[in-house]
Enzyme design. Structure first.
Site, PDB file in Angstrom:
ATOM      1  N   LYS A   1      20.855  33.009  12.752  1.00  0.00           N
ATOM      2  CA  LYS A   1      21.481  34.403  12.491  1.00  0.00           C
ATOM      3  C   LYS A   1      21.040  35.114  13.970  1.00  0.00           C
ATOM      4  O   LYS A   1      19.897  34.820  14.504  1.00  0.00           O
ATOM      5  CB  LYS A   1      20.538  35.074  11.561  1.00  0.00           C
ATOM      6  CG  LYS A   1      21.266  36.651  11.247  1.00  0.00           C
ATOM      7  CD  LYS A   1      20.505  37.115  10.032  1.00  0.00           C
ATOM      8  CE  LYS A   1      21.169  38.413   9.936  1.00  0.00           C
ATOM      9  NZ  LYS A   1      20.635  39.238   8.642  1.00  0.00           N
TER      10      LYS A   1
ATOM     11  N   SER B   1      24.166  41.813   6.254  1.00  0.00           N
ATOM     12  CA  SER B   1      24.390  41.392   7.596  1.00  0.00           C
ATOM     13  C   SER B   1      24.521  39.808   7.950  1.00  0.00           C
ATOM     14  O   SER B   1      24.614  39.376   9.111  1.00  0.00           O
ATOM     15  CB  SER B   1      23.084  42.024   8.206  1.00  0.00           C
ATOM     16  OG  SER B   1      21.996  41.539   8.060  1.00  0.00           O
TER      17      SER B   1
ATOM     18  N   SER C   1      21.178  41.735   2.474  1.00  0.00           N
ATOM     19  CA  SER C   1      21.842  41.313   3.778  1.00  0.00           C
ATOM     20  C   SER C   1      21.731  39.714   3.700  1.00  0.00           C
ATOM     21  O   SER C   1      22.643  38.758   4.094  1.00  0.00           O
ATOM     22  CB  SER C   1      21.016  41.573   5.041  1.00  0.00           C
ATOM     23  OG  SER C   1      21.384  42.867   5.452  1.00  0.00           O
TER      24      SER C   1
END
Length: 469
Positions: free
Chosen positions: A84, A159, A183
């Site tokens: 990520k 996210s 997220s």
């Protein structure tokens, strides 16, 4: 490739890992399969960023050589992996989705990256995120918008939207992310994969600006619950740099999962937590279908809901406090470099007082006690992951749900963030689709610390789902 002709980038991560250990396929060959899929799908979907094929090829070659030399392979040996883009990876461009860090290259790994590398994965790049991971729709001024692999006109969520999209499209076999207000869970639901927000302390984080931060946690994503457990076995476990970490070793999650028989399972099911939030009827219908499926398999399904009084205020206070502490000085220096919704969330923390923070923690303590009492009477709580199906990618967030207006970029995520402040583990499992084929996940919640039991229940639920492939 020396064997296993049926193996592909869409095979389970466990199958890919087993083939690598058995030398039925090399790490270099598996990497090339994934790079080919990335070349096919990533130009449209924009899930993987800062891709570095040559560095990945060198790492894969080293992995093959180590295996040939008799080195004991790690559990993720040879599996291509993208971190990520809010998680620091030494020597790898890490932008946090912000133009302020567009060329930032960290010198050290975060703990989650360190563990994945040590487990033998082959880094290939990063996965796209919203600006500073704020908001459940993945777009930023550095790399642009990540699109939904099932319908590229729709959001992939966020996210961890790049991670979920890359998984669903077969660009990577596993992915990691982080979750404050949903997220990991929201993009998993939007993209038709599995995402776990583990019990607080299950996946330790280091370094952190606030070592005692309790709302955000790292966690795994995968295409199946069994694969998710494999990655959790790498991410979980104590570390001396994280004093709040739970003491159970990650190896607890390594063995193959045995799905929990639904017969006798005590399920509390609610499409809206007793009116706590608006929900799109198409999402509510999938949750109700999950309840019918579980009841038909012998579970005891009722409509009880936990008392989450104060959870909304608690989450919003702690989120604003955290954002102001982390980004307040940066916003003051570069006010033009922040999206408006994030800037407003940071500024909301400027007026908070000591009594405001104290009240938020008192509320959270009371929530934890009420959840303990609730799970004495129920094994799991089932509710929506997201209150809406994937929305158009050109929107920042849904402005209304079933006729009820959403006033901010947080309002439509209550189904996820109300669970956040309980500290309980929660997993998103694909269960069905809308009439036009968009994925919808259900959220299953268990008592704090019961992550393995939650995965066993999720594995059983997975067998009854209309999986989104």
């Amino acid at each position: 490739m020396t064997g296993g002709p049926a193996l592909s980038v869409d095979s389970t991560a466990r199958a890919q890992a087993a083939a690598l250990r058995a030398k039925e396929i090399s790490a270099r060959e598996l990497l090339e399969l994934h790079l080919h899929r990335i070349a096919e799908r990533n130009p449209q979907l924009n899930a993987v960023v800062s891709l570095d094929p040559e560095r990945a090829r060198a790492t894969a070659a080293a992995a093959d050589e180590a295996l040939a030399a008799g080195t004991d392979p790690g559990p993720l040996h040879g599996l291509p992996f993208a971190f990520k883009d809010t998680h620091d990876a030494a020597g790898w461009r890490t932008t946090y989705g912000s133009p302020l860090f567009a060329e930032h290259v960290p010198e050290t790994d975060e703990l989650v990256v360190e563990r994945i590398r040590r487990a033998g994965a082959v880094p290939i790049g990063k996965t796209n995120v919203p600006e500073f991971a704020a908001g459940s729709h993945t777009f930023n001024p550095v790399f642009g918008t990540t699109l939904n692999p099932h319908d590229p006109s729709r959001s992939a969520g966020g996210s961890s939207g790049g991670a979920a999209c890359a998984l669903a499209a077969g660009m990577v076999p596993l992915a990691e992310g982080s979750d404050m207000g949903g997220s990991l869970r929201n993009p998993a639901s939007f993209c038709g994969v599995v995402g776990l927000r583990p019990s607080w302390g299950r996946v330790p984080e280091w370094p952190q600006a606030n070592m005692w931060e309790t709302t955000s946690t790292g966690g795994p994503m995968a295409r199946t619950v069994g694969d998710l457990a494999l990655l959790l076995s790498v991410l979980a476990g104590p570390d001396p740099r994280a004093p709040h970490a739970l003491g159970d070793p990650g190896a607890t999650f390594a063995p193959p999962l045995e799905p929990a028989p639904p017969a006798g399972l005590r399920v509390a099911l609610s499409p809206d937590l007793g009116g706590a939030f608006a929900v799109d009827p198409e999402v509510g219908a999938v949750v109700e279908a999950a309840g019918r499926a579980l009841a038909g398999a012998g579970a005891s399904v009722g409509s009880a809901v936990p008392d989450l009084t104060g959870a909304d205020e608690c989450f919003r206070t702690l989120r604003a406090w955290h954002f102001q502490a982390r980004f307040g000085d940066l916003l003051a220096e570069h006010p033009e470099q922040f999206k408006a919704s994030l800037a407003a969330n940071i500024r909301a923390g400027e007026t908070l007082t000591g009594p405001d923070i104290a009240l938020a923690y008192r509320r959270r303590s009371a929530l934890a006690q009420r959840m303990r009492e609730f799970f004495a009477e129920h094994d799991v709580l089932v509710l929506p992951v997201s209150q809406v199906p994937p929305f158009p990618a050109d929107q920042e967030f849904p402005t209304a749900i079933d006729g009820r207006p959403m006033e901010s970029y947080l309002d439509w995520m209550r189904s996820a963030y109300l669970i956040t402040v309980t500290g309980c583990p929660a997993i998103s499992v694909p269960f069905g689709t809308t009439p036009d084929g968009l994925p919808v996940g259900i959220q299953i919640v268990a008592r704090h610390g019961a992550d393995r039991r939650l995965l066993e229940v999720a594995a059983a639920v997975e067998q009854y789902s209309n999986h989104c492939q």
